[in-house]
Design an enzyme around this catalytic site. Structure first.
Site, PDB file in Angstrom:
ATOM      1  N   LYS A 105     -23.905  69.462  21.081  1.00  0.00           N
ATOM      2  CA  LYS A 105     -24.371  69.289  22.463  1.00  0.00           C
ATOM      3  C   LYS A 105     -23.240  68.845  23.377  1.00  0.00           C
ATOM      4  CE  LYS A 105     -25.664  65.469  23.610  1.00  0.00           C
ATOM      5  NZ  LYS A 105     -25.038  64.269  24.183  1.00  0.00           N
ATOM      6  N   TYR A 131     -28.561  64.638  27.855  1.00  0.00           N
ATOM      7  CA  TYR A 131     -29.005  66.002  28.094  1.00  0.00           C
ATOM      8  C   TYR A 131     -27.907  66.979  27.702  1.00  0.00           C
ATOM      9  CZ  TYR A 131     -26.075  66.425  32.304  1.00  0.00           C
ATOM     10  OH  TYR A 131     -25.009  66.504  33.175  1.00  0.00           O
ATOM     11  N   CYS A 132     -28.321  68.235  27.440  1.00  0.00           N
ATOM     12  CA  CYS A 132     -27.363  69.301  27.163  1.00  0.00           C
ATOM     13  C   CYS A 132     -27.586  70.405  28.182  1.00  0.00           C
ATOM     14  CB  CYS A 132     -27.513  69.809  25.731  1.00  0.00           C
ATOM     15  SG  CYS A 132     -29.085  70.597  25.386  1.00  0.00           S
ATOM     16  N   ALA A 133     -27.294  71.638  27.845  1.00  0.00           N
ATOM     17  CA  ALA A 133     -27.382  72.729  28.814  1.00  0.00           C
ATOM     18  C   ALA A 133     -28.799  72.944  29.320  1.00  0.00           C
ATOM     19  CB  ALA A 133     -26.862  74.024  28.196  1.00  0.00           C
ATOM     20  N   ARG A 151     -31.718  70.858  27.775  1.00  0.00           N
ATOM     21  CA  ARG A 151     -32.671  69.904  27.219  1.00  0.00           C
ATOM     22  C   ARG A 151     -32.378  68.457  27.576  1.00  0.00           C
ATOM     23  NH1 ARG A 151     -31.594  71.311  21.262  1.00  0.00           N
ATOM     24  NH2 ARG A 151     -29.777  72.298  22.197  1.00  0.00           N
TER      25      ARG A 151
END
Length: 479
Positions: free
Chosen positions: A10, A424-426, A428
């Site tokens: 992530k 958070y990631c791209a 989520r």
């Protein structure tokens, strides 16, 4: 361990997000001077050199990005620590330094040390930097050393940890490098089949977040393949008609296959759920087609219908095999979407980019037919086919009311007291929670999110989509 590896994956999204800038600059430069690659135009050379400033420093970007991404509060001190670690390891293990340690000529130093500045070492440095930051950022020292207390001691501790790591790598790195080269060589030796195996594993590892480690072997210079860098630079080692083979096969899937699969899921959705399914699937299909960002769409069915996801992974491998067999090479800097396809037309190693259209259309038909048959045959619970539930109400992401969305998500996660860590990631929101019984999935769904994943009792992932950063920022304010 798996959870830790997922967090590393992530964290890599931060430096990866820089690559589109390089793609745009490369694209402009090669359009201006498609034959000389900058040699015949000062303006083209300016753009190409600007792009290479990013691509050539991928290891450093990884070191900084992973270090920031894995720091508990994403403080800039962690970025400095990751950079310190990378500089120390690569300097201590450079060919010249190793030659001095051994008392031999540089030409006698193992080839592994000439490749010490690579994506793998960048990731390792990022892990070291973030670990030292998380562990020592609140350290209190005696008064006579008080100046070095807290965050000021992080870089110092990181330097010590990096020296120890470099000492270990002095003996271990040649073995690791040999294994990576052997794996890459074995795949290359399999020709088109090897490309297919790689592409299939790339998709299959996404749920675990381990695909980035695999990509580092083939796309970057970890094991001497450097498919991405050579495709755009045309530097020594690039071979017309070969370079780009580990990227080309993704385009038919991401631009045509997955959107067609989304259409199949929409057509097989229940009539009462079609509108709801369309909103989710259309957004994911558009993201996949234009940018090559597939997570919003893949996560929409990955856990609901894992068998269908395995079919998708296998079809990606088939696409790579076919594309490798054809006189067809295109590449990307970010992902296999429309933008990168257009930019790669004038790339030095591009071969017949137009072939994507007929291949993509064929794969679109294949995906649609196979997805539809598999969904109906095995009654898979893809979007719009789950058991009927009470219609969700509440904020919708399309309204961009991020405060309202964040409020609903926070309430569904059990409130501030139930959240230990938020990230958070791209696509989520990732939350570490104290009590899993306090999580109300129905309440979270009222925010209009794409879905909820619960990998463990202490982890909740809320699939938001490309606007995830804005929801996350609102949540951080509320916390």
């Amino acid at each position: 361990m798996m959870k830790y590896l997922q967090k590393i994956g992530k964290s890599l999204m931060l430096p990866v997000a820089v690559l589109p800038a390089a793609g745009i600059l490369y694209g402009i430069g090669y359009w201006i001077d498609p034959s000389g690659w900058g040699a015949n135009s000062v303006l083209a050379a300016f753009f190409i050199k600007a792009a290479s400033a990013i691509i050539d420093q991928i290891p450093i970007l990884f070191a900084i990005g992973v270090s920031v991404g894995m720091a508990k509060d994403h403080d800039g001190t962690s970025a400095l620590a990751g950079l310190v670690s990378f500089l120390m390891i690569t300097t201590l293990l450079s060919s010249g330094a190793v030659a001095m340690y051994k008392g031999v000529d540089v030409s006698e130093v193992p080839a592994a040390f000439s490749k010490i500045s690579n994506a793998f070492i960048g990731i390792l440095a990022g892990v070291i930097g973030s670990s030292c930051y998380n562990r020592f950022k609140d350290t209190k020292l005696p008064d006579w050393l008080a100046f070095f207390s807290g965050k000021r001691c992080v870089a110092i501790v990181t330097a010590g940890a990096s020296i120890i790591t470099a000492a270990i790598l002095y003996f271990v790195w040649p073995l690791i490098f040999a294994a990576l080269v052997a794996f890459g060589t074995a795949i290359i030796g399999l020709g088109p089949v090897g490309s297919g195996i790689y592409a299939m594993l790339n998709r299959a590892l996404i749920p675990l977040g381990l695909h980035h480690a695999l990509n580092a072997v083939f796309w970057f210079d970890t094991a001497g393949i450097n498919d991405l860098g050579l495709f755009w630079s045309g530097a020594d080692g690039a071979v017309k008609g070969v370079t780009g083979q580990y990227m080309t096969g993704f385009f038919p899937v991401m631009m045509f296959g997955l959107p067609a699969g989304a259409l199949a899921m929409y057509h097989t959705a229940k009539d009462t759920k079609k509108k709801e399914a369309a909103a989710l699937l259309m957004a994911g299909a558009l993201a996949s087609f234009f940018t090559g960002i597939t997570e919003p769409l893949e996560f929409a069915f990955m856990f609901m219908a894992p068998g269908l996801y395995l079919v998708h992974a296998a079809l990606t491998g088939v696409s790579a095999i076919i594309c490798t067999l054809l006189p067809f090479r295109i590449g990307f800097n970010f992902s296999a979407g429309l933008v990168d396809w257009i930019l790669s037309f004038k790339a030095p190693m591009a071969v017949n980019p137009w072939i994507l259209i007929p291949i993509g259309l064929v794969f679109g038909v294949i995906y649609y037919v196979i997805f539809r048959i598999v969904i109906l045959k095995f009654d898979l619970k893809t979007p719009g086919r789950a058991d009927d539930e009470e219609e969700d109400e509440g904020a919708v992401l399309a309204n961009d009311d991020f405060t309202s969305i964040a409020s609903l998500v926070l309430a569904g996660l059990g409130g501030k007291e139930n959240i230990k860590e938020l990230d958070y990631c791209a696509t989520r929101i990732r939350a570490e929670i104290n009590d899993y019984t306090q999580v109300d999935e129905k309440a979270i769904k009222k925010a209009g999110v794409a879905g909820i994943i619960r990998p463990s009792k202490t982890t909740v992932q809320v699939i938001v989509g490309p606007k995830v950063q804005f929801v996350h920022d609102e949540l951080k304010k509320m916390l």
